[in-house]
Design an enzyme around this catalytic site. Structure first.
Site, PDB file in Angstrom:
ATOM      1  N   CYS A 101       0.121   0.880   8.661  1.00 30.00           N
ATOM      2  CA  CYS A 101      -1.258   0.518   8.297  1.00 30.00           C
ATOM      3  C   CYS A 101      -1.893  -0.538   9.197  1.00 30.00           C
ATOM      4  CB  CYS A 101      -1.309   0.073   6.846  1.00 30.00           C
ATOM      5  SG  CYS A 101      -1.002   1.432   5.709  1.00 30.00           S
ATOM      6  N   LYS A 109       9.395  19.584   2.799  1.00 27.02           N
ATOM      7  CA  LYS A 109       9.162  18.460   1.884  1.00 27.02           C
ATOM      8  C   LYS A 109       8.954  18.975   0.463  1.00 27.02           C
ATOM      9  CE  LYS A 109       6.847  14.634   3.344  1.00 27.02           C
ATOM     10  NZ  LYS A 109       5.715  13.794   3.731  1.00 27.02           N
ATOM     11  N   ALA A 146       5.496 -16.838   9.893  1.00 28.39           N
ATOM     12  CA  ALA A 146       5.622 -16.467  11.308  1.00 28.39           C
ATOM     13  C   ALA A 146       6.793 -15.497  11.462  1.00 28.39           C
ATOM     14  CB  ALA A 146       5.857 -17.719  12.135  1.00 28.39           C
ATOM     15  N   THR A 183      -4.032   9.545   8.544  1.00 26.22           N
ATOM     16  CA  THR A 183      -5.173   9.332   9.462  1.00 26.22           C
ATOM     17  C   THR A 183      -4.650   8.507  10.647  1.00 26.22           C
ATOM     18  OG1 THR A 183      -5.774   7.462   8.029  1.00 26.22           O
ATOM     19  CG2 THR A 183      -7.053   9.469   7.778  1.00 26.22           C
ATOM     20  N   LYS A 239      -2.709   0.378  12.965  1.00 24.44           N
ATOM     21  CA  LYS A 239      -3.697   1.456  13.127  1.00 24.44           C
ATOM     22  C   LYS A 239      -5.052   1.068  12.533  1.00 24.44           C
ATOM     23  CE  LYS A 239      -3.119   4.717   9.343  1.00 24.44           C
ATOM     24  NZ  LYS A 239      -4.353   4.524   8.634  1.00 24.44           N
TER      25      LYS A 239
HETATM   26  P1  NAD Z   1       2.289  10.104   5.350  1.00 20.93           P
HETATM   27  O1  NAD Z   1       2.340  10.453   6.775  1.00 20.93           O
HETATM   28  O2  NAD Z   1       3.479   9.505   4.682  1.00 20.93           O
HETATM   29  O3  NAD Z   1       1.863  11.384   4.478  1.00 20.93           O
HETATM   30  C1  NAD Z   1       0.818  12.246   4.800  1.00 20.93           C
HETATM   31  C2  NAD Z   1       1.188  13.638   4.295  1.00 20.93           C
HETATM   32  O4  NAD Z   1       0.063  14.506   4.456  1.00 20.93           O
HETATM   33  C3  NAD Z   1       2.329  14.293   5.064  1.00 20.93           C
HETATM   34  O5  NAD Z   1       3.355  14.663   4.159  1.00 20.93           O
HETATM   35  C4  NAD Z   1       1.688  15.513   5.729  1.00 20.93           C
HETATM   36  O6  NAD Z   1       2.566  16.617   5.835  1.00 20.93           O
HETATM   37  C5  NAD Z   1       0.545  15.792   4.771  1.00 20.93           C
HETATM   38  N1  NAD Z   1      -0.537  16.615   5.321  1.00 20.93           N
HETATM   39  C6  NAD Z   1      -1.134  16.546   6.542  1.00 20.93           C
HETATM   40  N2  NAD Z   1      -2.090  17.478   6.664  1.00 20.93           N
HETATM   41  C7  NAD Z   1      -2.132  18.147   5.474  1.00 20.93           C
HETATM   42  C8  NAD Z   1      -2.909  19.216   4.968  1.00 20.93           C
HETATM   43  N3  NAD Z   1      -3.854  19.814   5.717  1.00 20.93           N
HETATM   44  N4  NAD Z   1      -2.676  19.654   3.715  1.00 20.93           N
HETATM   45  C9  NAD Z   1      -1.720  19.071   2.949  1.00 20.93           C
HETATM   46  N5  NAD Z   1      -0.941  18.064   3.383  1.00 20.93           N
HETATM   47  C10 NAD Z   1      -1.148  17.604   4.630  1.00 20.93           C
HETATM   48  O7  NAD Z   1       1.031   9.126   5.193  1.00 20.93           O
HETATM   49  P2  NAD Z   1       0.831   7.906   4.175  1.00 20.93           P
HETATM   50  O8  NAD Z   1       1.596   6.722   4.646  1.00 20.93           O
HETATM   51  O9  NAD Z   1       1.036   8.401   2.776  1.00 20.93           O
HETATM   52  O10 NAD Z   1      -0.708   7.600   4.406  1.00 20.93           O
HETATM   53  C11 NAD Z   1      -1.729   8.477   3.968  1.00 20.93           C
HETATM   54  C12 NAD Z   1      -3.057   7.752   4.078  1.00 20.93           C
HETATM   55  O11 NAD Z   1      -3.079   6.604   3.199  1.00 20.93           O
HETATM   56  C13 NAD Z   1      -3.360   7.192   5.459  1.00 20.93           C
HETATM   57  O12 NAD Z   1      -4.729   7.276   5.707  1.00 20.93           O
HETATM   58  C14 NAD Z   1      -2.945   5.723   5.348  1.00 20.93           C
HETATM   59  O13 NAD Z   1      -3.626   4.903   6.247  1.00 20.93           O
HETATM   60  C15 NAD Z   1      -3.327   5.412   3.915  1.00 20.93           C
HETATM   61  N6  NAD Z   1      -2.556   4.325   3.312  1.00 20.93           N
HETATM   62  C16 NAD Z   1      -1.217   4.223   3.531  1.00 20.93           C
HETATM   63  C17 NAD Z   1      -0.496   3.201   2.923  1.00 20.93           C
HETATM   64  C18 NAD Z   1       0.982   3.059   3.166  1.00 20.93           C
HETATM   65  O14 NAD Z   1       1.516   2.002   2.847  1.00 20.93           O
HETATM   66  N7  NAD Z   1       1.670   4.044   3.711  1.00 20.93           N
HETATM   67  C19 NAD Z   1      -1.142   2.282   2.078  1.00 20.93           C
HETATM   68  C20 NAD Z   1      -2.499   2.435   1.856  1.00 20.93           C
HETATM   69  C21 NAD Z   1      -3.210   3.467   2.478  1.00 20.93           C
END
Ligand code: NAD
Length: 441
Positions: A266, A35, A258, A86, A269
């Site tokens: 999100c 990535k 609907a 998460t 989970k």
């Molecule tokens: P994602 O899976 O797209 O991205 C997470 C990234 O973290 C991945 O690229 C992964 O390789 C990286 N990662 C994991 N462990 C790591 C480490 N130790 N060091 C560095 N990088 C690491 O996830 P996302 O959709 O961006 O969601 C991230 C968080 O934000 C979650 O808790 C989610 O619930 C929250 N969130 C997501 C959204 C959404 O629409 N996707 C909206 C609001 C909040």
């Protein structure tokens, strides 16, 4: 000002890029080497409207950097945002292993005051765990360094993420020190200038706000789906009911459509996680348990309709329009299309799908259990029915003449109520939708 964003996914990349656009020096970190390499070469790992140009612009201005080294990103950083995934653990609670691993690493490499901000969606009490993990590592190496933790949940919507980040309805920040509050205020000032408030509060309330917001939105969807199912039974049309209730300003017209159930990374989970948090505290969130059950059933409503229309489903061919869990994203996490495609193929049917951007992602979920078409009409060739799952704009006004020529039968199952029953009748289609009377030709 210099900051580090750990986790370069949907949230981390958008957050980092938007902060960089305000002139801040941002380093995005990820453990996924591919990535980071791609990003360094200008290849954006996700589909998000407008993101690629914004990333390239800020990289060119040398305000946005990518690395796999958290330590390197922390050099002179005033704030470190944790934006890693998460995902739900086996019991439904949020898996904090990535968040806490990052916290431990921060403790190992920290060499000056920093505010550690949790942006990932995390259960109440996580900031305390993050603080303890950092403190633990500092003690192990005998370092006495001051730091603060803060909670800054993210509310962006995939598909509209940049707009949401730049013009948020509100920015929620939980802090426990004036110093941290001051720094967060400085960081978010450019967005406040657009008239959007920063709501400072205690950390547990900030953590809870994110779950309560998503749980409320999921509740609105499941409520409307439950009403839609009753509408069908009693002969009402949920579209009219939606217009009728949505015009009441106390209810509002958003999130009351609907459909074939909510999905994405999100809502499913987060609803699970807050139910688990309640259970761990000897409380049952009865409404949210029902919200989840309704949604699980709703993903199967179309399958039921398909089975009723085609009692002998084996050997039938279904065209599927849309795969992502909603339009304008390639995110396939918890997408209803997966449940429906799997059910149909298990029953011996053939599925040919097309999605404008999510086909590569879909292949990770569905592999070669289904076929993928080159455009929306290609998948209609000799199809016994069309199933509409994701309401991409380009599916809204189909060319009926072309459809007539390509399909074996004129049958449409609409999982998002995007077509007008009257129009379907006019063009001679048998039409099933959600919470509305069916049209049978
Ligand atoms: P994602 O899976 O797209 O991205 C997470 C990234 O973290 C991945 O690229 C992964 O390789 C990286 N990662 C994991 N462990 C790591 C480490 N130790 N060091 C560095 N990088 C690491 O996830 P996302 O959709 O961006 O969601 C991230 C968080 O934000 C979650 O808790 C989610 O619930 C929250 N969130 C997501 C959204 C959404 O629409 N996707 C909206 C609001 C909040």
């Amino acid at each position: 000002m210099k900051i580090s964003i750990v986790g370069t996914g949907y949230v981390g990349l958008v957050t980092g890029t938007c902060f960089a656009d305000t002139g801040i020096n941002v380093t995005c970190v990820d453990i996924d080497e591919k990535k980071i390499k791609n990003l360094e070469n200008g290849i954006i790992p996700i589909y998000e409207p407008g993101l690629d140009q914004m990333v390239l612009k800020n990289v060119e201005k040398e305000r946005l950097h990518f690395t796999t080294s958290l330590k390197e990103s922390m050099e002179h950083a005033e704030a470190i945002f944790i934006a890693v995934g998460t995902p739900p653990g086996e019991d439904g609670s949020a898996d904090l292993s990535h968040v806490l691993e990052v916290a431990r690493q921060i403790g190992r490499h920290m060499n000056h005051y920093v505010v550690v901000v949790t942006k990932s969606t995390v259960p109440i009490g996580t900031a305390k765990k993050v603080k303890a993990a950092i403190q633990d590592e500092l003690e192990k190496r005998g370092a006495e360094l001051e730091f603060d933790v803060a909670s800054n949940p993210e509310f962006l919507k995939e598909g509209n993420a940049i707009e949401d980040f730049l013009k948020p309805d509100r920015i929620v920040i939980g802090t426990e020190s004036e110093k941290a509050e001051k720094l967060m205020n400085r960081l978010y000032k450019p967005f406040v200038l657009n008239g959007h408030p920063i709501l400072f509060m205690d950390i547990p309330s900030a953590e809870m706000t994110k779950y309560a917001a998503n749980a409320m939105l999921a509740t609105k969807i499941s409520f409307m789906n439950d009403i839609a199912n009753l509408c069908e039974i009693v002969g009402a049309d949920v579209t009219n009911v939606r217009r009728g209730i949505g015009s009441d300003t106390r209810i509002g017209n958003k999130f009351i459509y609907a459909g074939a159930g909510y999905g994405g990374s999100c809502f499913p989970k987060d609803v699970k996680a807050i139910i688990k948090t309640a259970q761990l505290n000897n409380y049952n969130l009865r409404i949210l348990e029902a919200v989840e059950n309704v949604n699980d059933d709703q993903k199967k409503v179309l399958i039921k309709k398909i089975k009723q229309h085609f009692p002998d489903i084996k050997g039938k061919t279904f065209a599927m329009w849309g795969l992502s869990f909603k339009p304008h994203t390639d995110d396939m996490r918890e997408a209803p299309s997966v449940v429906i495609a799997n059910a149909l193929t298990e029953l011996g049917a053939k599925v040919k799908a097309y999605d404008p951007v999510a086909m590569e992602e879909a292949k990770h979920e569905l592999g070669d259990s289904i076929e993928y078409g080159k455009d929306q009409y290609d998948v209609l060739i000799e199809a016994d029915a069309l199933i509409l799952i994701t309401e991409w704009p380009e599916f809204r006004v189909p060319n009926y003449k072309v459809m007539d020529k390509l399909m074996n039968n004129k049958v449409v199952f609409d999982g998002r109520n995007i077509y007008e029953p009257e129009e379907m009748k006019e063009f001679g289609y048998t039409y099933y939708s959600i919470g509305r009377p069916s049209i049978k030709e």
